[in-house]
Design a protein around this motif. Sequence first.
Motif, PDB file in Angstrom:
ATOM      1  N   PRO A  90       0.838  -1.200   0.000  1.00 47.08           N
ATOM      2  CA  PRO A  90       0.000   0.000   0.000  1.00 47.08           C
ATOM      3  C   PRO A  90       0.874   1.252   0.000  1.00 47.08           C
ATOM      4  N   ARG A  91       0.428   2.269  -0.697  1.00 51.78           N
ATOM      5  CA  ARG A  91       1.206   3.495  -0.836  1.00 51.78           C
ATOM      6  C   ARG A  91       0.662   4.579   0.087  1.00 51.78           C
ATOM      7  N   THR A  92       1.566   5.405   0.577  1.00 49.55           N
ATOM      8  CA  THR A  92       1.161   6.566   1.364  1.00 49.55           C
ATOM      9  C   THR A  92       1.319   7.838   0.542  1.00 49.55           C
ATOM     10  N   THR A  93       1.868   7.689  -0.681  1.00 48.56           N
ATOM     11  CA  THR A  93       1.974   8.815  -1.606  1.00 48.56           C
ATOM     12  C   THR A  93       1.210   8.473  -2.872  1.00 48.56           C
ATOM     13  N   HIS A  94       1.027   9.462  -3.717  1.00 47.91           N
ATOM     14  CA  HIS A  94       0.249   9.248  -4.929  1.00 47.91           C
ATOM     15  C   HIS A  94       0.994   8.338  -5.904  1.00 47.91           C
ATOM     16  N   CYS A  95       0.248   7.473  -6.544  1.00 49.17           N
ATOM     17  CA  CYS A  95       0.803   6.528  -7.513  1.00 49.17           C
ATOM     18  C   CYS A  95       0.872   7.196  -8.884  1.00 49.17           C
ATOM     19  N   ASP A  96       2.012   7.097  -9.570  1.00 44.25           N
ATOM     20  CA  ASP A  96       2.159   7.769 -10.855  1.00 44.25           C
ATOM     21  C   ASP A  96       1.903   6.845 -12.043  1.00 44.25           C
ATOM     22  N   ILE A  97       1.449   5.622 -11.780  1.00 43.11           N
ATOM     23  CA  ILE A  97       1.106   4.713 -12.866  1.00 43.11           C
ATOM     24  C   ILE A  97      -0.386   4.426 -12.835  1.00 43.11           C
ATOM     25  N   GLU A  98      -0.870   3.900 -13.942  1.00 37.07           N
ATOM     26  CA  GLU A  98      -2.273   3.528 -14.060  1.00 37.07           C
ATOM     27  C   GLU A  98      -2.337   2.047 -14.414  1.00 37.07           C
ATOM     28  N   ILE A  99      -3.266   1.346 -13.798  1.00 35.91           N
ATOM     29  CA  ILE A  99      -3.448  -0.074 -14.097  1.00 35.91           C
ATOM     30  C   ILE A  99      -4.857  -0.268 -14.629  1.00 35.91           C
ATOM     31  N   VAL A 100      -4.951  -0.841 -15.831  1.00 37.54           N
ATOM     32  CA  VAL A 100      -6.252  -1.046 -16.458  1.00 37.54           C
ATOM     33  C   VAL A 100      -6.432  -2.522 -16.785  1.00 37.54           C
ATOM     34  N   SER A 101      -7.667  -2.928 -16.910  1.00 34.36           N
ATOM     35  CA  SER A 101      -7.967  -4.316 -17.256  1.00 34.36           C
ATOM     36  C   SER A 101      -7.674  -4.547 -18.733  1.00 34.36           C
ATOM     37  N   HIS A 102      -6.937  -5.616 -19.020  1.00 36.66           N
ATOM     38  CA  HIS A 102      -6.627  -5.991 -20.411  1.00 36.66           C
ATOM     39  C   HIS A 102      -7.567  -7.139 -20.771  1.00 36.66           C
ATOM     40  N   GLY A 103      -8.691  -6.804 -21.428  1.00 37.20           N
ATOM     41  CA  GLY A 103      -9.760  -7.776 -21.588  1.00 37.20           C
ATOM     42  C   GLY A 103     -10.549  -7.830 -20.284  1.00 37.20           C
ATOM     43  N   GLU A 104     -11.283  -8.903 -20.082  1.00 39.86           N
ATOM     44  CA  GLU A 104     -12.010  -9.055 -18.824  1.00 39.86           C
ATOM     45  C   GLU A 104     -11.085  -9.677 -17.780  1.00 39.86           C
ATOM     46  N   SER A 105     -11.172  -9.190 -16.557  1.00 38.86           N
ATOM     47  CA  SER A 105     -10.269  -9.678 -15.507  1.00 38.86           C
ATOM     48  C   SER A 105     -10.978  -9.718 -14.156  1.00 38.86           C
ATOM     49  N   THR A 106     -10.416 -10.523 -13.275  1.00 34.67           N
ATOM     50  CA  THR A 106     -10.872 -10.584 -11.887  1.00 34.67           C
ATOM     51  C   THR A 106      -9.665 -10.327 -11.005  1.00 34.67           C
ATOM     52  N   ILE A 107      -9.782  -9.380 -10.097  1.00 33.90           N
ATOM     53  CA  ILE A 107      -8.655  -8.912  -9.304  1.00 33.90           C
ATOM     54  C   ILE A 107      -8.923  -9.135  -7.818  1.00 33.90           C
ATOM     55  N   LEU A 108      -7.909  -9.646  -7.133  1.00 37.93           N
ATOM     56  CA  LEU A 108      -7.949  -9.814  -5.681  1.00 37.93           C
ATOM     57  C   LEU A 108      -7.188  -8.662  -5.033  1.00 37.93           C
ATOM     58  N   PHE A 109      -7.808  -8.029  -4.034  1.00 36.29           N
ATOM     59  CA  PHE A 109      -7.173  -6.947  -3.283  1.00 36.29           C
ATOM     60  C   PHE A 109      -6.995  -7.384  -1.835  1.00 36.29           C
ATOM     61  N   LEU A 110      -5.790  -7.153  -1.295  1.00 36.10           N
ATOM     62  CA  LEU A 110      -5.501  -7.450   0.105  1.00 36.10           C
ATOM     63  C   LEU A 110      -4.858  -6.232   0.760  1.00 36.10           C
ATOM     64  N   ASP A 111      -5.216  -5.967   1.990  1.00 38.90           N
ATOM     65  CA  ASP A 111      -4.668  -4.840   2.736  1.00 38.90           C
ATOM     66  C   ASP A 111      -3.507  -5.325   3.600  1.00 38.90           C
ATOM     67  N   PHE A 112      -2.285  -5.234   3.060  1.00 38.69           N
ATOM     68  CA  PHE A 112      -1.117  -5.739   3.772  1.00 38.69           C
ATOM     69  C   PHE A 112      -0.628  -4.802   4.867  1.00 38.69           C
ATOM     70  N   ALA A 113      -1.287  -3.653   5.035  1.00 37.54           N
ATOM     71  CA  ALA A 113      -0.934  -2.798   6.172  1.00 37.54           C
ATOM     72  C   ALA A 113      -1.214  -3.535   7.474  1.00 37.54           C
ATOM     73  N   LYS A 114      -2.157  -4.471   7.428  1.00 37.70           N
ATOM     74  CA  LYS A 114      -2.526  -5.227   8.612  1.00 37.70           C
ATOM     75  C   LYS A 114      -1.460  -6.248   9.010  1.00 37.70           C
ATOM     76  N   ILE A 115      -0.454  -6.449   8.154  1.00 36.10           N
ATOM     77  CA  ILE A 115       0.593  -7.406   8.476  1.00 36.10           C
ATOM     78  C   ILE A 115       1.470  -6.894   9.623  1.00 36.10           C
ATOM     79  N   LYS A 116       1.355  -5.609   9.917  1.00 31.40           N
ATOM     80  CA  LYS A 116       2.129  -5.020  11.017  1.00 31.40           C
ATOM     81  C   LYS A 116       1.487  -5.290  12.368  1.00 31.40           C
ATOM     82  N   GLU A 117       0.237  -5.715  12.366  1.00 37.13           N
ATOM     83  CA  GLU A 117      -0.448  -5.937  13.628  1.00 37.13           C
ATOM     84  C   GLU A 117       0.179  -7.123  14.358  1.00 37.13           C
ATOM     85  N   ASN A 118       0.450  -6.938  15.635  1.00 41.83           N
ATOM     86  CA  ASN A 118       1.170  -7.941  16.421  1.00 41.83           C
ATOM     87  C   ASN A 118       0.169  -8.890  17.096  1.00 41.83           C
ATOM     88  N   ASP A 119      -0.256  -9.890  16.338  1.00 45.12           N
ATOM     89  CA  ASP A 119      -1.228 -10.867  16.834  1.00 45.12           C
ATOM     90  C   ASP A 119      -0.634 -12.254  16.618  1.00 45.12           C
TER      91      ASP A 119
END
Length: 222
Positions: A90-119
Amino acid sequence: MEQHFEFLRKHPIFESFTDEEIEQALVEFDYKIQSYKNDDIIVSSGKIHKYSAFVLEGAAQIQKYNSDGVREILGRVYSDSIGWLITAAPRTTHCDIEIVSHGESTILFLDFAKIKENDYKKIIIQQKLLKNLFVLFEEMDLRSLEYKIVLSERSIRKKIMRYFEFREKRDGSSSFCIEGSRQDFADYLSVDKSALSRELNKMKKDGLIDFNGDNFTILQKL
């Protein structure tokens, strides 16, 4: 989630995970699975994005526009290759690239900021994720290096053959298909489309390559 579970099992980010661990990881890291049509924007340029993104089905194209407004294709990520990782952390600054779907696609999103949690309950899952991410990062670095080498070549012919050389090594075959349009290929090589077509025809006439549409075969090394 059930309809995508077969893809999740095969995904390298979940290498060595049990089904129960996959389910736990998805919940713990606040997963989202979204479908896109061709040219739909997955990650917008100029915005902060919270999630890391992975291709489950189809393909995504990474691109940016230079100061003259010309599109530069930085690469594509396919569901049937190791390059499943589109964005890293995850970025804390603005992203200078663009990501677009090439044809039809299915995308998985995960929030890895939570990997810092001490559990302690998450330690095993976190360790496995970090190990698998390291492998994907290595692959991303390799693709990025290949792209820089291709662009470093001064002539169109050398750019083409350098790219073909990397494709031959990656695919394990001297014959392969160039995905996307001829304009996409020109944008990737950062050359003019008409100049690219002329050079490809010259190379075919010189006996270096053969092609039919998007299917190419290397006949001789440059």
